[in-house]
Structures are given as structure tokens and as C-alpha cells.
Scaffold this motif. Structure first.
Motif, short mmCIF file in Angstrom:
data_model
loop_
_atom_site.label_atom_id
_atom_site.label_comp_id
_atom_site.label_asym_id
_atom_site.label_seq_id
_atom_site.Cartn_x
_atom_site.Cartn_y
_atom_site.Cartn_z
N ALA A 107 0.88 -1.17 0.00
CA ALA A 107 0.00 0.00 0.00
C ALA A 107 0.92 1.22 0.00
CB ALA A 107 -0.92 0.01 1.22
N ALA A 108 0.34 2.39 -0.17
CA ALA A 108 1.11 3.63 -0.11
C ALA A 108 0.44 4.59 0.87
CB ALA A 108 1.23 4.28 -1.49
N LEU A 109 1.26 5.25 1.66
CA LEU A 109 0.79 6.25 2.61
C LEU A 109 1.06 7.62 1.97
CD1 LEU A 109 -0.18 6.82 5.59
CD2 LEU A 109 2.25 6.96 6.18
N VAL A 110 -0.01 8.36 1.69
CA VAL A 110 0.13 9.61 0.93
C VAL A 110 -0.31 10.78 1.81
CG1 VAL A 110 -0.46 10.86 -1.17
CG2 VAL A 110 -0.29 8.35 -1.21
N ILE A 111 0.64 11.63 2.14
CA ILE A 111 0.39 12.75 3.04
C ILE A 111 -0.38 13.87 2.34
CG2 ILE A 111 2.52 14.00 2.50
CD1 ILE A 111 2.77 14.56 5.56
N VAL A 112 -1.20 14.57 3.11
CA VAL A 112 -1.80 15.81 2.64
C VAL A 112 -0.65 16.78 2.31
CG1 VAL A 112 -3.12 17.84 3.36
CG2 VAL A 112 -3.95 15.55 3.93
N PRO A 113 -0.63 17.34 1.10
CA PRO A 113 0.50 18.21 0.74
C PRO A 113 0.71 19.33 1.75
CG PRO A 113 -0.80 17.72 -1.19
CD PRO A 113 -1.57 17.18 -0.01
N TYR A 114 1.96 19.54 2.09
CA TYR A 114 2.32 20.50 3.12
C TYR A 114 2.82 21.80 2.49
CZ TYR A 114 6.37 17.63 1.97
OH TYR A 114 7.31 16.89 1.29
N TYR A 115 2.81 22.84 3.26
CA TYR A 115 3.32 24.18 2.93
C TYR A 115 2.40 24.97 2.02
CZ TYR A 115 6.26 28.03 1.36
OH TYR A 115 6.73 29.28 1.06
N ASN A 116 1.90 24.37 0.92
CA ASN A 116 1.14 25.17 -0.04
C ASN A 116 -0.34 25.33 0.30
OD1 ASN A 116 0.54 22.51 -0.69
ND2 ASN A 116 1.79 22.51 -2.54
N LYS A 117 -0.84 24.64 1.34
CA LYS A 117 -2.18 24.86 1.87
C LYS A 117 -3.28 24.80 0.80
CE LYS A 117 -2.73 27.72 5.29
NZ LYS A 117 -2.75 28.96 6.12
N PRO A 118 -3.45 23.66 0.13
CA PRO A 118 -4.50 23.57 -0.89
C PRO A 118 -5.90 23.62 -0.29
CG PRO A 118 -3.51 21.42 -0.48
CD PRO A 118 -2.69 22.42 0.27
N SER A 119 -6.86 24.02 -1.12
CA SER A 119 -8.26 24.00 -0.71
C SER A 119 -8.75 22.56 -0.63
CB SER A 119 -9.11 24.77 -1.73
OG SER A 119 -9.14 24.06 -2.96
N GLN A 120 -9.94 22.37 -0.08
CA GLN A 120 -10.49 21.02 0.01
C GLN A 120 -10.75 20.44 -1.38
OE1 GLN A 120 -10.93 19.18 2.98
NE2 GLN A 120 -9.65 20.87 3.68
#
Length: 304
Positions: A107-120
Motif C-alpha cells: 500500500a502507499a501512505l500519501v500525506i496531505v501536501p504541506y506548505y502550499n495549503k491547498p483548498s479542500q
């Protein structure tokens, strides 16, 4: 690993292994392989690499690839391997996730992208694109304290509905109301993992699948045993281990993870306690406190 098997096997203590460096600050592969063997022998149910505890932001893309490959080869099918493949860069995330599949990751663990603060909405598009690009299971990694943005439950529920291979989430989220609503809205078969040490046991109690706990680097046997006790219905034993681990959990987060972990593993003789700048080891005062607590769990007179 197909999705049905993933839901059955990716439970319990998924140990997020540190990335050891040698004296020159280079990836120490032989030590890394020894750590993986130790975790498997100690009962960890699965391993994860290049997540927060593995210092992915201190590694080049090529180094992340090397760590992922080394972990999959060292585990050799004995336990599932879940590499962290996310970053703040969408193309890099796609590349690493596809590569993890090619290498044989479970499986792959995929982090919420950091620093750039994307919208939902942007988060939805990012994760859907990643999930659609592979067949392996995806575990979303929500850690708002590091990413500066929280994946809302409705966004996660939408992804769960639209992407069959998004099977779970690691919630490093102290908002316990939020994590309850994850299972309410995503379904009770959605795999919920705790990334907050003091919530590992409470998340099991609400229907969680396990934890991805940094503390497993130090006492993998105890963290695995807590999960085993819960799954076997020995609630008192699970509660006892929860409280037994609290002092260690606390001291390991008095500085930014994984600095205290690496200091502790160095004291145990497991690794050369080395981080890359801009990270550094804890102060001498904190290291003394770590040693004092660690001695209650590990015999430091015997190199592990």
C-alpha cells in the motif's frame, strides 16, 4: 495486495521506521535492514518507511526510492510494507506512488501536501489523481500540525466513495470528534489508524484498525502487544499497556519527531544518532531526560 486482503492484513501496529544515517550523514542501509528484521521479530504487524518519522523532507527523491526498495526487499513478504510516497509536489507524489507499486509495496501512505495549503477541492483532485494512477491501496495521511491544512471529513468521505483503492486514513489529529466522524461518514470498514500516540488505544475502542506510532521504534513488542490484546478481547491488558507507554510517548515528543527517537535509538545501540540539517538532536538536558525514561523500558547496559 488486493483491496480485500489489505483490509484484513493492514491492521495492528504499522511501525513507521526511522531512516538511519551513518557518521557522514548518508543512508545506512545495513542498519536499516537490521531494524526491519528487529521489528518483524518483535511482532510489528507491518512497517512503513519514508513517512514523517523517516525524514522524507531530508531525503532526495533518489534516496526515497532507495529506502523504499531496501525496505521491500528486507521485509521479503514477511509483513506488509507501506511506504510514504506523498510530498508537496504533485508530480513527485505520482512518481513515487507508481514506483512503490512497481516495487511491490502493499500500500502507499500519501500525506496531505504541506506548505502550499491547498483548498479542500484541490485536495480532492490531488488524491483522486494519485489513486487513479495505481491499483495498490492508498492510505491518506492527515497531519494538520505539519501540513497547515486539515482534510475535512466530507472531503475524505467523497474520496472514499469515488476511489475504491483509498481504503483508510492515518489521522495525526488531536480532534477526537473529527476521527469519530471519519468512521461515521466513511463507513466502519474504512481503516482508521492513529498517528497520535496517546490516541492509539482510544482509536481502537471506536473501531480503528491500528496505529502508525513513532513509539514502536523503541518498544515494537509492547506496541504490537497492545494491539494484540485488544484484538483478542483482553481489554484490561490493552488499557494497562496504554498507560504503561504514556511516559515514553510523552518524552519522545518533547522535541520534533524523530530527533528524540534517534537519540533514544542511539542510546540503545541500534543506530548512529544522526539527523540532517535543519534538524538536530535534542539538547543534552532533554537527552538526559530521555535516557531516564528509556531506562524504565529498555536495559541500556545491553546493546540491543
Amino acid at each position: 495486495m488486493d483491496l480485500k486482503n489489505a483490509r484484513e492484513k493492514l491492521r495492528g501496529s504499522i511501525a513507521p521506521i526511522i531512516t538511519p544515517f551513518d557518521e557522514k550523514g548518508e543512508f545506512d542501509q545495513s542498519t536499516f535492514e537490521s531494524l526491519i528484521n528487529w521489528h518483524i521479530e518483535s511482532g510489528s504487524h507491518a512497517i512503513s518507511v519514508t513517512g514523517t518519522t523517516g525524514e522524507p523532507s531530508s531525503l532526495t527523491t533518489e534516496e526515497r526510492e532507495k529506502v523504499m526498495e531496501a525496505a521491500i526487499k528486507a521485509a521479503n513478504g514477511r509483513v506488509p510494507v507501506v511506504p510514504g510516497t506523498g510530498s508537496t509536489n504533485h508530480k513527485e507524489t505520482l512518481h513515487l506512488t507508481r514506483l512503490a507499486q512497481e516495487m511491490g509495496a502493499d500500500a502507499a501512505l500519501v500525506i496531505v501536501p504541506y506548505y502550499n495549503k491547498p483548498s479542500q477541492h484541490a485536495l480532492y483532485k490531488h488524491f483522486k489523481t494519485v489513486a487513479d494512477s495505481v491499483d495498490i491501496p492508498i492510505i491518506v495521511y492527515n497531519i494538520p500540525g505539519r501540513t497547515a491544512v486539515n482534510m475535512e471529513v466530507k472531503t475524505l468521505a467523497r474520496l472514499n466513495e469515488d476511489c475504491p483503492n483509498i481504503i483508510g486514513v492515518k489521522e495525526s489529529n488531536k480532534d477526537f470528534e473529527h476521527v469519530n466522524r471519519v468512521l461515521l461518514n466513511c463507513g466502519r470498514d474504512f481503516l482508521l489508524y492513529s498517528g497520535i500516540e496517546l490516541l492509539c488505544y482510544p482509536m481502537l475502542a471506536i473501531g480503528g484498525a491500528g496505529s502508525i506510532s513513532a513509539t514502536a521504534n523503541i518498544v515494537p513488542d509492547k506496541v504490537a502487544e497492545l494491539h494484540n490484546a485488544w484484538f483478542e478481547g483482553d481489554i484490561k491488558r490493552a488499557q494497562d499497556l496504554h498507560y504503561d507507554l504514556m511516559p515514553l510517548n510523552d518524552v519522545l515528543f518533547k522535541d520534533t519527531n524523530p530527533a528524540p527517537l534517534k537519540a533514544a535509538l542511539g542510546m540503545m545501540g541500534k543506530i548512529t544518532p544522526k539527523l540532517r540539517m535543519p534538524m538536530e538532536l535534542p539538547t543534552e538536558e532533554l537527552q538526559s531526560e530521555i535516557r531516564s525514561v528509556l531506562e524504565k523500558y529498555v536495559d541500556l547496559s545491553v546493546k540491543q
